[in-house]
Design an enzyme around this catalytic site. Structure first.
Site, short mmCIF file in Angstrom:
data_model
loop_
_atom_site.label_atom_id
_atom_site.label_comp_id
_atom_site.label_asym_id
_atom_site.label_seq_id
_atom_site.Cartn_x
_atom_site.Cartn_y
_atom_site.Cartn_z
N TYR A 61 1.04 -1.19 -0.43
CA TYR A 61 0.34 0.11 -0.51
C TYR A 61 1.71 0.75 -0.47
O TYR A 61 0.45 2.40 -0.19
CB TYR A 61 -1.32 -0.08 1.00
CG TYR A 61 -1.89 -1.08 1.42
CD1 TYR A 61 -1.55 -2.05 0.27
CD2 TYR A 61 -3.53 -0.96 1.72
CE1 TYR A 61 -3.26 -3.16 0.29
CE2 TYR A 61 -4.13 -1.56 1.68
CZ TYR A 61 -4.03 -3.26 0.95
OH TYR A 61 -5.67 -4.56 1.45
N LYS A 113 3.26 -15.63 3.28
CA LYS A 113 2.87 -16.04 1.97
C LYS A 113 4.67 -16.50 1.99
O LYS A 113 5.45 -16.41 0.81
CB LYS A 113 1.84 -15.49 1.00
CG LYS A 113 2.27 -16.25 -0.17
CD LYS A 113 0.98 -17.38 -0.26
CE LYS A 113 0.93 -18.07 -1.70
NZ LYS A 113 0.07 -19.44 -1.86
N ASP A 157 -3.74 -18.17 2.57
CA ASP A 157 -4.67 -18.66 1.72
C ASP A 157 -5.30 -19.92 3.18
O ASP A 157 -5.83 -20.11 2.65
CB ASP A 157 -3.97 -19.87 0.19
CG ASP A 157 -2.76 -20.43 0.37
OD1 ASP A 157 -1.71 -20.35 1.72
OD2 ASP A 157 -2.51 -20.81 -0.49
N ASP A 172 -5.92 -6.13 6.52
CA ASP A 172 -6.94 -5.69 5.04
C ASP A 172 -7.95 -6.44 4.99
O ASP A 172 -9.10 -6.22 5.34
CB ASP A 172 -6.20 -5.09 4.06
CG ASP A 172 -7.65 -4.00 3.92
OD1 ASP A 172 -8.45 -3.15 4.28
OD2 ASP A 172 -7.35 -3.12 2.60
N ASP A 191 -11.39 -8.48 7.61
CA ASP A 191 -12.88 -8.25 7.00
C ASP A 191 -13.65 -9.65 6.81
O ASP A 191 -14.76 -9.92 7.11
CB ASP A 191 -13.23 -7.59 5.09
CG ASP A 191 -13.22 -6.25 5.08
OD1 ASP A 191 -12.74 -5.19 6.24
OD2 ASP A 191 -13.41 -5.15 4.27
C1 IPM Z 1 -9.30 -0.32 6.21
C2 IPM Z 1 -9.71 0.42 4.80
C3 IPM Z 1 -8.52 0.77 4.34
C4 IPM Z 1 -7.63 0.28 3.80
C5 IPM Z 1 -8.68 1.69 2.71
C6 IPM Z 1 -10.48 2.56 2.83
C7 IPM Z 1 -7.74 2.39 2.35
O1 IPM Z 1 -10.45 -0.58 3.62
O2 IPM Z 1 -8.98 0.35 6.42
O3 IPM Z 1 -9.25 -1.62 6.43
O4 IPM Z 1 -7.28 -0.45 3.44
O5 IPM Z 1 -6.88 0.43 5.16
MN MN Z 2 -10.11 -2.67 4.90
#
Ligand code: IPM
Ligand code: MN
Length: 356
Positions: free
Chosen positions: A140, A189, A221, A245, A249
């Site tokens: 990133y 990985k 994975d 990231d 989620d």
């Molecule tokens: C998160 C979000 C951010 C990230 C984006 C919005 C830049 O997805 O905080 O997880 O990738 O860190």
């Molecule tokens: Mn995110």
């Protein structure tokens, strides 16, 4: 106690409003006083100031101990070049403040078991995973670029880590593991990526200082699969920026809704940034349906990590449980027989429950 509030875009302003209500309730309960200052970041900052991260915002944040951030981003700004998008503002503020460790607890409230997509027997008596995501390195932030080829183009984002970057986040994770169940899973990985091989060797070196913590390594994975197969095997997870990231989620959904997941970003200084892990959800913005619980629990993490107000933090967690116990649900966690309410009412109920 100074707090910078950054509402941002989409549902950001609505959920920030609920956070303020709850912090005010805590302040009155304990006779603290919080001083709020507002700052612009993301799409609103682009619209009002022409850039996603104005210098004023960085300065305000540097002078405070704690920042609450709603969310950034939206379709409106999707066609801007990468470095001018709202998301660049978020990455930029994390970097400017040196917040290299992002703590993302995935905690399943027993009241919400049925809202999880996993079977009850897999969840058993609940879920309590702490994901420590490296936040200001990796691809990133690595070199990126794009060039024309004879046919089409080539684009790249370089995944890059230094020993020091891995070491400092690993230390945070080991400390947390030590204070919890004593288990740490480092996810990489390393069977393919050189940066992961460095990651793994540095984590192993740090482990020498934490003989009381049980460390294991897992490929990303496999980890993605294990999280849905048997999430209870995880205590603390440490991983790089992109894997963290994605996996956070996934872990978030296991707890019923992404609308339930808070986060804290910390570094070596004493400023912390607190934000829900869900995004700006432009499709539901302004409709009073967003779940403010992730944000409210981020505020609890703020009380704990930035102000050492452990009691206030516990009050918030208890208040959330009480309101869930009474059957109140925002649409994302709604189930038959429960009472569906909106963002504002959820904020009001939690703020009331905090003082009782
Ligand atoms: C998160 C979000 C951010 C990230 C984006 C919005 C830049 O997805 O905080 O997880 O990738 O860190
Ligand atoms: Mn995110």
């Amino acid at each position: 106690m100074k707090i910078v509030l950054i509402p941002g875009d989409g549902i950001g302003p609505e959920i920030t409003g609920q956070v303020k209500k709850v912090l005010d309730a805590i302040a009155s309960k304990y006779s603290y006083s919080f001083q709020y200052e507002y700052a612009l970041l993301g799409g609103v900052a682009i619209d009002e100031m022409g850039m996603p991260l104005p210098k004023e915002t960085v300065d305000k944040c540097k002078e405070s101990k704690a920042i609450f951030l709603g969310a950034v981003g939206g379709d409106k700004w999707d066609d801007l070049p990468g470095n001018l998008r709202p998301e660049a503002g978020l990455l930029g503020i994390r970097k400017a403040l040196g917040l290299y460790a992002n703590l993302r607890p995935a905690l399943l409230f027993p009241q919400l078991k049925a809202a999880s997509t996993l079977k009850e027997e897999v969840l058993d008596d609940g879920l309590d995973i702490m994901i420590v995501r490296e936040l200001i390195g990796g691809m990133y932030f690595g070199e990126k670029g794009r060039e024309e080829l004879e046919r089409g183009e080539r684009a790249w984002d370089v995944e890059v880590y230094t020993t020091e970057e891995v070491e400092r986040v690993a230390r945070v994770a080991f400390e947390i593991a030590r204070s919890r169940g004593g288990h740490l899973t480092s996810i990489d990985k390393a069977n393919v990526l050189e940066s992961s091989r460095l990651w793994r060797s540095v984590v192993e070196k740090v482990a020498e200082d934490y003989g009381d913590v049980e460390l294991r390594h897992m490929y990303v994975d496999n980890a993605a699969m294990q999280l849905v197969r048997n999430p209870k095997q995880f205590d603390v997870i440490v991983t790089n920026n992109i894997f963290g990231d994605i996996l956070s989620d996934e872990a978030g959904m296991l707890t019923g809704s992404l609308g339930m997941l808070p986060s804290a970003s910390i570094g070596d200084g004493n400023v912390g940034l607190y934000e829900p892990i869900h995004g700006s959800a432009p499709d539901i913005a302004g409709k009073d349906v967003a779940n403010p619980i992730a944000s409210i629990m981020s505020a609890a993490m703020m009380l704990e990590y930035s102000f050492g107000l452990e009691d206030g933090a516990q009050d918030i967690y208890r208040a959330v449980e009480k309101v869930l116990d009474r059957g109140y649900r925002t649409p994302d966690i709604m189930e038959p027989g429960m009472k569906e309410i909106g963002t504002e009412q959820m904020g009001d109920l939690i703020a009331e429950a905090v003082v009782r």
